[in-house]
Design a protein around this motif. Structure first.
Motif, PDB file in Angstrom:
ATOM      1  N   ASN A 103       0.867  -1.185   0.000  1.00  9.99           N
ATOM      2  CA  ASN A 103       0.000   0.000   0.000  1.00  9.99           C
ATOM      3  C   ASN A 103       0.899   1.229   0.000  1.00  9.99           C
ATOM      4  O   ASN A 103       1.511   1.570   1.006  1.00  9.99           O
ATOM      5  N   GLN A 104       1.005   1.855  -1.127  1.00  7.44           N
ATOM      6  CA  GLN A 104       1.891   2.998  -1.273  1.00  7.44           C
ATOM      7  C   GLN A 104       1.403   4.205  -0.465  1.00  7.44           C
ATOM      8  O   GLN A 104       2.201   5.003  -0.013  1.00  7.44           O
ATOM      9  N   ASP A 105       0.089   4.334  -0.278  1.00  8.46           N
ATOM     10  CA  ASP A 105      -0.449   5.477   0.464  1.00  8.46           C
ATOM     11  C   ASP A 105      -0.020   5.420   1.927  1.00  8.46           C
ATOM     12  O   ASP A 105       0.396   6.418   2.503  1.00  8.46           O
ATOM     13  N   LEU A 106      -0.094   4.251   2.535  1.00  8.44           N
ATOM     14  CA  LEU A 106       0.271   4.131   3.950  1.00  8.44           C
ATOM     15  C   LEU A 106       1.769   4.299   4.131  1.00  8.44           C
ATOM     16  O   LEU A 106       2.214   4.886   5.122  1.00  8.44           O
ATOM     17  N   ASN A 107       2.536   3.803   3.203  1.00  7.90           N
ATOM     18  CA  ASN A 107       3.984   3.930   3.312  1.00  7.90           C
ATOM     19  C   ASN A 107       4.401   5.398   3.224  1.00  7.90           C
ATOM     20  O   ASN A 107       5.190   5.878   4.028  1.00  7.90           O
ATOM     21  N   SER A 108       3.823   6.114   2.295  1.00  8.77           N
ATOM     22  CA  SER A 108       4.192   7.530   2.166  1.00  8.77           C
ATOM     23  C   SER A 108       3.639   8.337   3.336  1.00  8.77           C
ATOM     24  O   SER A 108       4.279   9.277   3.813  1.00  8.77           O
ATOM     25  N   LEU A 109       2.466   7.923   3.822  1.00  3.39           N
ATOM     26  CA  LEU A 109       1.883   8.628   4.969  1.00  3.39           C
ATOM     27  C   LEU A 109       2.723   8.429   6.213  1.00  3.39           C
ATOM     28  O   LEU A 109       2.952   9.374   6.978  1.00  3.39           O
ATOM     29  N   SER A 110       3.229   7.231   6.408  1.00  7.09           N
ATOM     30  CA  SER A 110       4.068   6.988   7.582  1.00  7.09           C
ATOM     31  C   SER A 110       5.382   7.752   7.472  1.00  7.09           C
ATOM     32  O   SER A 110       5.921   8.227   8.462  1.00  7.09           O
ATOM     33  N   GLN A 111       5.915   7.881   6.263  1.00  3.35           N
ATOM     34  CA  GLN A 111       7.149   8.656   6.080  1.00  3.35           C
ATOM     35  C   GLN A 111       6.893  10.140   6.359  1.00  3.35           C
ATOM     36  O   GLN A 111       7.689  10.801   7.004  1.00  3.35           O
ATOM     37  N   ILE A 112       5.742  10.643   5.908  1.00  2.36           N
ATOM     38  CA  ILE A 112       5.411  12.059   6.145  1.00  2.36           C
ATOM     39  C   ILE A 112       5.198  12.300   7.638  1.00  2.36           C
ATOM     40  O   ILE A 112       5.690  13.280   8.200  1.00  2.36           O
TER      41      ILE A 112
END
Length: 184
Positions: free
Chosen positions: A25-34
């Protein structure tokens, strides 16, 4: 050589084909990085803001409970004042009723005196004597103590005359003339 197709099985026993990457899930990965970057930059500020919001909420809860207590006290005070006002109004009404009764009695007495005066005039008698007689009997009945006449003493000496300026003592002051002052 033959083309061989390689299949990979991951932990979930899902089959992946060779060229495809495992599904994430690319959305969760980028959200966790942000979120991680935001917390590392502004974490202390966020913690202070959360603490201040907590303190404000606690203060508002205390003030609302104090307002509730104050509202109860105000309601009690208003009830006590209202009870006091009712009591005072009842006393005033009682006094007014007594006053009206006295007024009726006085009016009845005046009417009775007028009838007596009219009857005495019809009989040819003087009404002044009967009126004075009834007033003196009322005054005698209403006053319990008999007043003694006081001896009158003169306020000034017999030889005092303000027109001559003598006999009043050593003071000979006279007021100045009234009117606008002269001057330039």
């Amino acid at each position: 050589m033959e083309d061989v197709e390689i299949t990979d099985v991951n932990e979930d026993d899902l089959l992946y084909e060779g060229n495809e990457a495992p599904l994430q899930n690319q959305d969760l990965n980028s959200l966790s990085q942000i979120a991680g970057a935001f917390l590392s930059q502004y974490g202390w500020y966020l913690l202070v803001v959360i603490f201040l919001v907590y303190l404000i909420i606690q203060h508002l809860n205390k003030s609302s409970s104090q307002r509730d207590r104050n509202a109860v006290l105000v309601a009690r005070n208003q009830e006590a004042m209202e009870a006091s006002r009712r009591k005072m109004q009842e006393e005033l009404n009682a006094k007014a009723a007594i006053f009206r009764e006295k007024q009726k009695e006085q009016e009845e007495e005046k009417r009775r005196q007028k009838i007596e005066i009219w009857d005495s005039m019809q009989q040819g008698k003087s009404y002044k004597g009967t009126a004075k007689l009834s007033q003196t009997t009322e005054e005698a009945s209403s006053s319990s103590a008999v007043l003694k006449p006081k001896d009158k003493k003169p306020l000034r000496n017999a030889d005092y005359n303000p027109l001559t300026g003598q006999g009043g003592g050593s003071c000979s002051w006279r007021p100045s003339r009234r009117g606008p002052s002269s001057g330039g």
